[in-house]
Design a protein around this motif. Sequence first.
Motif, short mmCIF file in Angstrom:
data_model
loop_
_atom_site.label_atom_id
_atom_site.label_comp_id
_atom_site.label_asym_id
_atom_site.label_seq_id
_atom_site.Cartn_x
_atom_site.Cartn_y
_atom_site.Cartn_z
N LEU A 255 -9.16 -3.05 -14.15
CA LEU A 255 -7.88 -3.44 -14.73
C LEU A 255 -7.48 -4.83 -14.25
N GLY A 256 -7.73 -5.12 -12.97
CA GLY A 256 -7.36 -6.41 -12.43
C GLY A 256 -7.46 -6.42 -10.90
N THR A 257 -7.35 -7.59 -10.30
CA THR A 257 -7.45 -7.76 -8.84
C THR A 257 -6.20 -8.47 -8.33
N ALA A 258 -5.65 -7.93 -7.24
CA ALA A 258 -4.42 -8.51 -6.65
C ALA A 258 -4.66 -8.83 -5.17
N THR A 259 -3.99 -9.84 -4.68
CA THR A 259 -4.11 -10.25 -3.26
C THR A 259 -3.21 -9.38 -2.39
N VAL A 260 -3.73 -9.02 -1.22
CA VAL A 260 -2.95 -8.23 -0.26
C VAL A 260 -1.99 -9.16 0.47
N GLY A 261 -0.69 -8.80 0.41
CA GLY A 261 0.32 -9.62 1.04
C GLY A 261 0.42 -9.36 2.53
N ALA A 262 1.35 -10.13 3.16
CA ALA A 262 1.54 -10.01 4.61
C ALA A 262 2.03 -8.63 5.00
N ASP A 263 2.69 -7.92 4.03
CA ASP A 263 3.17 -6.57 4.32
C ASP A 263 2.09 -5.52 4.08
N GLY A 264 0.88 -5.97 3.72
CA GLY A 264 -0.23 -5.05 3.51
C GLY A 264 -0.25 -4.41 2.12
N THR A 265 0.57 -4.90 1.16
CA THR A 265 0.59 -4.30 -0.19
C THR A 265 0.02 -5.25 -1.22
N ALA A 266 -0.51 -4.62 -2.29
CA ALA A 266 -0.99 -5.37 -3.47
C ALA A 266 -0.54 -4.59 -4.71
N THR A 267 -0.04 -5.31 -5.72
CA THR A 267 0.47 -4.64 -6.94
C THR A 267 -0.19 -5.22 -8.20
N TYR A 268 -0.18 -4.35 -9.25
CA TYR A 268 -0.76 -4.78 -10.54
C TYR A 268 0.01 -4.09 -11.66
N GLN A 269 0.37 -4.89 -12.69
CA GLN A 269 1.07 -4.33 -13.85
C GLN A 269 0.04 -3.80 -14.85
N TRP A 270 0.12 -2.47 -15.08
CA TRP A 270 -0.85 -1.78 -15.98
C TRP A 270 -0.10 -1.20 -17.18
N THR A 271 -0.58 -1.51 -18.37
CA THR A 271 0.01 -0.95 -19.61
C THR A 271 -1.02 -0.02 -20.25
N PRO A 272 -0.87 1.29 -20.08
CA PRO A 272 -1.86 2.24 -20.63
C PRO A 272 -1.94 2.14 -22.16
N THR A 273 -3.13 2.37 -22.68
CA THR A 273 -3.34 2.35 -24.14
C THR A 273 -3.65 3.72 -24.70
N THR A 274 -3.94 4.70 -23.83
CA THR A 274 -4.22 6.06 -24.31
C THR A 274 -3.49 7.05 -23.43
N ALA A 275 -3.09 8.17 -24.02
CA ALA A 275 -2.40 9.24 -23.28
C ALA A 275 -3.43 10.13 -22.60
N GLY A 276 -2.92 10.93 -21.63
CA GLY A 276 -3.77 11.87 -20.94
C GLY A 276 -3.97 11.50 -19.48
N ALA A 277 -4.91 12.20 -18.83
CA ALA A 277 -5.16 11.99 -17.40
C ALA A 277 -6.05 10.77 -17.21
N HIS A 278 -5.68 9.91 -16.27
CA HIS A 278 -6.43 8.71 -15.93
C HIS A 278 -6.69 8.71 -14.41
N THR A 279 -7.92 8.39 -14.02
CA THR A 279 -8.25 8.27 -12.60
C THR A 279 -8.14 6.80 -12.21
N ILE A 280 -7.13 6.51 -11.39
CA ILE A 280 -6.88 5.13 -10.97
C ILE A 280 -7.52 4.92 -9.59
N ASN A 281 -8.37 3.92 -9.50
CA ASN A 281 -9.05 3.56 -8.25
C ASN A 281 -8.44 2.27 -7.70
N ALA A 282 -8.27 2.26 -6.35
CA ALA A 282 -7.83 1.03 -5.66
C ALA A 282 -8.88 0.71 -4.59
#
Length: 547
Positions: free
Chosen positions: A473-500
Amino acid sequence: MTVKQNTAPATLSAQYNVGANCTIGGGALQTGMDYSGSLGAGYYGTKGPSLTVAKANSTTTLAPITGAKVGTATTLTATITGGTAGQTVEFYDGTTKIGSTGLNSNGTATFAWTPTTAGNHAISAKFPDTATTNGSQSAPQTVQVTQNVNSTVALAPITNAKVGQASTLTATVNPAAAGGTIEFKDGDTILGTSPVGANGTATLPWTPNAGGGHTIHAAFSGRDGVNASTTTAQVTVAEADVNSTVALAPVTGAKVGTATTLAATVAPAAVGGTIEFKDGDTVLGTSPVGADGTATLPWTPSAGGGHTLHASFSGRDGVNPSTTTGQVTVAEADVNSTVALAPVTGAKVGQATTLTATVAPAGAGGTIEFKDGDTVLGTAPVGADGTATHQWTPAAAGAHTIHAAFSGRDGVNGSTTTGQVTVAEAPVDNTNSTTTLTPVTGAKVGTATTLKATINPAGAGGTVTFKDGTTILGTATVGADGTATYQWTPTTAGAHTINADYSGHGTTNASTTHATVTVAPTGGGNPGTGGGSLGSLFGGLFSGFGS
């Protein structure tokens, strides 16, 4: 008469026609005379000669007789001299009297004779004696009487007769020979008359104007030596065929060298008949029409550009043929591609390594799937420069065979390549990390959702790659607080396995986690969380590799 006489006796003579009603056979007739003159007059009623009146003679002539046939009336004509109108004339076959008739005012008598047997017959005419005329008889005339043979006539079977469609009526006479005619009728309606040919047949085109049962009659007129005959046959006439239409399904994405399916549909729909497909004047093939009215044919174009396709329906029982055309634009054939893996050096267990693959010809579109042996690592889109990258954190040291498979894109075929990578063991003094996904709630198709991963220890740096299954989906940099975020807009309904996947950084080892997110359809309710807290459970499994 006038007589001049002075001295000698005078001789008198006279001509006298005996009348038809004169009495004959009563003896001599006494004659007399009257006279007058300058010397006086006198009457001598008995002084004339005695006269005896004889019967008049007659002659009988029979006109030539030709064409006599058994069962057919033939006219016999006799001419009598010496007879009077009304007197009887007799006709004979040998010694057998076959009939009689009266003499007319012209001195002729006619009689209609119908022979009953074939062969030679001695025919004569006889005028019998009368009170005033002696009879006479013609010389016998030998007449050859022929006898006709019977005939049969047969109608050929008539199949597939339809209203408005010409059918041929064929009748055959036996014995076969030229001559005579056959009259064809539909019930009481005369359809026409045709001559019989040398093979005994006669034909007539017939276009029925009503469906159902028809009684066809064939009547042979007969010919010389052959009697007439007749026959009938029953013919079932189907109703007129209905018209059809045929439509070609639109053809999109046609390319040189790539198989495309041509489909044509007939209305009214039913099984039967065929459709011939053509590209211009070139026949591509013929396919049967199925129960749904469609026929299909695989077509692999050999030239790009505009093509005029024709679909011709052959028709079927009760349905007329039809045809249609369609315009198709064929693209040139896809070009082949190559994909190359950039060399990978310094790979270590637990430490993120970038896999880079480059497609030629370069261009945005398509994806590259990266695999380690048979294990799918992930799929990344190809950018405008033809490259795709994937962050790979090896879990085991040793030799790895990396595969990069390009999916292809419009106008460019897919391709694949492999590369060998040697992965070293992780340093023992590295710090392990954990990656945790924040639970995701309210995810909906078409609505942006924030994916958030937290790395421990905080401040370690590095990046997090978010994936939906194996799709990056995309790659984000880890901030000083140890978090990384990404804006995801799903295109299909149902169960999705999200990997980080945390890349690791410096002396901090990589780690990974995953969570199940349920995506609702557009306008759906809150799907709830999918268990993002699993990250803390699984993240530790991938720590401790060192750097």
